[in-house]
Design a protein around this motif. Structure first.
Motif, PDB file in Angstrom:
ATOM      1  N   PHE A 102       0.734  -1.229   0.030  1.00 13.26           N
ATOM      2  CA  PHE A 102       0.163  -0.119   0.007  1.00 13.26           C
ATOM      3  C   PHE A 102       0.936   1.169  -0.026  1.00 13.26           C
ATOM      4  O   PHE A 102       0.693   2.135  -0.716  1.00 13.26           O
ATOM      5  N   LEU A 103       1.896   1.432   0.905  1.00 13.88           N
ATOM      6  CA  LEU A 103       2.819   2.564   0.877  1.00 13.88           C
ATOM      7  C   LEU A 103       3.525   2.735  -0.342  1.00 13.88           C
ATOM      8  O   LEU A 103       3.484   3.760  -0.781  1.00 13.88           O
ATOM      9  N   GLY A 104       4.006   1.721  -0.935  1.00 10.77           N
ATOM     10  CA  GLY A 104       4.630   1.715  -2.131  1.00 10.77           C
ATOM     11  C   GLY A 104       3.772   2.204  -3.309  1.00 10.77           C
ATOM     12  O   GLY A 104       4.322   3.064  -4.268  1.00 10.77           O
ATOM     13  N   GLU A 105       2.552   1.762  -3.467  1.00 16.55           N
ATOM     14  CA  GLU A 105       1.473   2.035  -4.502  1.00 16.55           C
ATOM     15  C   GLU A 105       1.174   3.614  -4.281  1.00 16.55           C
ATOM     16  O   GLU A 105       1.035   4.310  -5.151  1.00 16.55           O
ATOM     17  N   THR A 106       1.033   4.067  -2.984  1.00 14.72           N
ATOM     18  CA  THR A 106       0.618   5.348  -2.455  1.00 14.72           C
ATOM     19  C   THR A 106       1.765   6.335  -2.987  1.00 14.72           C
ATOM     20  O   THR A 106       1.746   7.678  -3.413  1.00 14.72           O
ATOM     21  N   MET A 107       3.116   6.029  -2.486  1.00 17.80           N
ATOM     22  CA  MET A 107       4.162   6.981  -2.869  1.00 17.80           C
ATOM     23  C   MET A 107       4.415   7.058  -4.338  1.00 17.80           C
ATOM     24  O   MET A 107       4.442   8.049  -4.960  1.00 17.80           O
ATOM     25  N   THR A 108       4.358   6.065  -5.224  1.00 15.84           N
ATOM     26  CA  THR A 108       4.249   6.177  -6.609  1.00 15.84           C
ATOM     27  C   THR A 108       3.199   6.949  -7.279  1.00 15.84           C
ATOM     28  O   THR A 108       3.620   7.964  -7.900  1.00 15.84           O
ATOM     29  N   ARG A 109       2.078   6.805  -6.700  1.00 10.48           N
ATOM     30  CA  ARG A 109       0.931   7.623  -7.170  1.00 10.48           C
ATOM     31  C   ARG A 109       1.232   9.270  -6.983  1.00 10.48           C
ATOM     32  O   ARG A 109       0.818  10.099  -7.611  1.00 10.48           O
ATOM     33  N   ILE A 110       1.343   9.624  -5.660  1.00  8.82           N
ATOM     34  CA  ILE A 110       1.782  10.732  -5.230  1.00  8.82           C
ATOM     35  C   ILE A 110       2.790  11.354  -6.050  1.00  8.82           C
ATOM     36  O   ILE A 110       2.760  12.451  -6.675  1.00  8.82           O
ATOM     37  N   ILE A 111       3.904  10.927  -6.234  1.00  8.40           N
ATOM     38  CA  ILE A 111       5.106  11.325  -7.026  1.00  8.40           C
ATOM     39  C   ILE A 111       4.722  11.603  -8.437  1.00  8.40           C
ATOM     40  O   ILE A 111       5.212  12.497  -9.318  1.00  8.40           O
ATOM     41  N   ASN A 112       4.013  10.536  -9.170  1.00 10.61           N
ATOM     42  CA  ASN A 112       3.570  10.499 -10.466  1.00 10.61           C
ATOM     43  C   ASN A 112       2.524  11.590 -10.906  1.00 10.61           C
ATOM     44  O   ASN A 112       2.472  12.275 -11.943  1.00 10.61           O
ATOM     45  N   GLU A 113       1.617  11.912  -9.851  1.00 10.39           N
ATOM     46  CA  GLU A 113       0.622  12.622 -10.095  1.00 10.39           C
ATOM     47  C   GLU A 113       0.682  13.909  -9.551  1.00 10.39           C
ATOM     48  O   GLU A 113      -0.171  14.855 -10.083  1.00 10.39           O
ATOM     49  N   VAL A 114       1.483  14.364  -8.764  1.00  3.85           N
ATOM     50  CA  VAL A 114       1.448  15.671  -8.036  1.00  3.85           C
ATOM     51  C   VAL A 114       3.106  16.049  -8.434  1.00  3.85           C
ATOM     52  O   VAL A 114       3.924  15.955  -7.932  1.00  3.85           O
ATOM     53  N   LYS A 115       2.579  17.443  -9.515  1.00  7.86           N
ATOM     54  CA  LYS A 115       3.985  17.939  -9.777  1.00  7.86           C
ATOM     55  C   LYS A 115       4.512  18.785  -8.494  1.00  7.86           C
ATOM     56  O   LYS A 115       3.705  19.622  -7.699  1.00  7.86           O
ATOM     57  N   GLY A 116       5.853  18.795  -8.119  1.00  8.14           N
ATOM     58  CA  GLY A 116       6.492  19.455  -7.191  1.00  8.14           C
ATOM     59  C   GLY A 116       6.737  18.601  -6.032  1.00  8.14           C
ATOM     60  O   GLY A 116       7.379  19.029  -5.042  1.00  8.14           O
ATOM     61  N   VAL A 117       6.526  17.124  -6.127  1.00  3.41           N
ATOM     62  CA  VAL A 117       7.049  16.259  -5.084  1.00  3.41           C
ATOM     63  C   VAL A 117       7.853  15.147  -5.604  1.00  3.41           C
ATOM     64  O   VAL A 117       7.454  14.519  -6.953  1.00  3.41           O
ATOM     65  N   ASN A 118       8.880  15.040  -4.978  1.00  8.19           N
ATOM     66  CA  ASN A 118       9.682  13.914  -5.489  1.00  8.19           C
ATOM     67  C   ASN A 118      10.260  12.808  -4.305  1.00  8.19           C
ATOM     68  O   ASN A 118      10.994  11.963  -4.642  1.00  8.19           O
ATOM     69  N   ARG A 119       9.520  13.002  -3.093  1.00  5.59           N
ATOM     70  CA  ARG A 119       9.902  12.056  -2.039  1.00  5.59           C
ATOM     71  C   ARG A 119       8.727  12.062  -1.087  1.00  5.59           C
ATOM     72  O   ARG A 119       8.240  13.141  -0.717  1.00  5.59           O
ATOM     73  N   VAL A 120       8.379  11.003  -0.612  1.00  3.18           N
ATOM     74  CA  VAL A 120       7.338  10.553   0.379  1.00  3.18           C
ATOM     75  C   VAL A 120       7.918   9.958   1.528  1.00  3.18           C
ATOM     76  O   VAL A 120       8.335   9.016   1.464  1.00  3.18           O
TER      77      VAL A 120
END
Length: 268
Positions: free
Chosen positions: A235-253
């Motif tokens: 779940f955490l891996g999937e969420t991290m991937t989505r946030i970084i791919n979908e939110v411009k301006g974020v590269n680390r979770v």
């Protein structure tokens, strides 16, 4: 009256207005005062100053609109006992201020409105039991707590419109993930926070230098203590991937594993 201070989550203003207008025959006032609040918070980084600034402006706004309503005398607030415990001593005795809740320690000493706080001595689980007894919609009762200062305390350090926009998108993706996996009702509170730091990353063949986001989820009964929700690594891996791919301006979770105590549920 619903005060929109510009520190709400994505689409939250529209959702709150619809929630009350669809369920109750209320003459709801939607007061968009985002420019007022964000202007006063510009350059402010101290969390206590943030909270007290927001508390003061809330009262100013309530008073302004109350002056336009004939016979308006009272301000009713949903203050809960944990707010009081963390802000001031309920009995008047000595206590340490953990953080000034905008509706307790953040209020000005003199107000034109008389304050009514019917839930002041209740914990959140007791309030939810009361809501069920009163027959309130399940969507009201089960909604995760959201702090009065809103995203101001999920944005440590100085608040900017750019950071708020990034935070809204990251939080929306995170909560969408929780709902898609059927976990929303198992969690007391979940949210994303944008950290006051940028980190180097790699996207494709290029270098990035963007913000880091922390995601947090806790379980609790009354909000006085809380444990980290045990998400799976998948779940955490999937969420991290989505946030970084979908939110411009974020590269680390980061996932915040801190319980309460020693941390508080919110970052500030």
């Amino acid at each position: 009256m619903f005060v929109d201070h510009g520190l709400l989550r994505k689409n939250e203003a529209e959702q709150v207005v619809a929630m009350f207008r669809d369920n109750y025959n209320l003459n709801l006032i939607h007061a968009d005062e985002s420019d007022l609040f964000l202007g006063a918070l510009e350059g402010v980084s101290d969390p206590e100053v943030k909270r007290k600034t927001i508390g003061r402006l809330f009262i100013d706004v309530f008073q302004k609109y109350a002056n336009e309503i004939e016979g308006a005398e009272f301000l009713a607030q949903g203050t809960l006992y944990p707010d009081v415990i963390e802000s001031v001593s309920f009995s008047g005795g000595p206590s340490v201020t953990i953080k000034s809740h905008h509706n307790v320690g953040g209020l000005p000493e003199k107000m034109g409105l008389k304050l009514i706080e019917p839930l002041r001595e209740l914990f959140k689980d007791e309030v939810r039991a009361l809501g069920r007894e009163l027959g309130l919609p399940a969507s009201f009762i089960g909604r995760h707590p959201f702090p009065g200062p809103g995203l101001a305390i999920r944005c440590p350090g100085e608040i900017t419109r750019e950071k708020l926009a990034i935070l809204r998108e990251a939080d929306a993706v995170y909560i969408d993930q929780i709902r898609k996996h059927g976990l929303y009702d198992d969690i007391w509170q979940a949210f994303a926070a944008i950290l006051p730091m940028k980190t180097v990353g790699v996207m494709g063949d290029g270098r990035t230098y963007d913000y880091a986001v922390a995601i947090r989820a806790v379980t609790s009964v009354d909000g006085m203590t809380a444990d980290t929700y045990p998400f799976t690594n998948d779940f955490l891996g999937e969420t991290m991937t989505r946030i970084i791919n979908e939110v411009k301006g974020v590269n680390r979770v980061f996932y915040d594993l801190t319980s309460k105590p020693p941390g508080t549920i919110e970052l500030e």
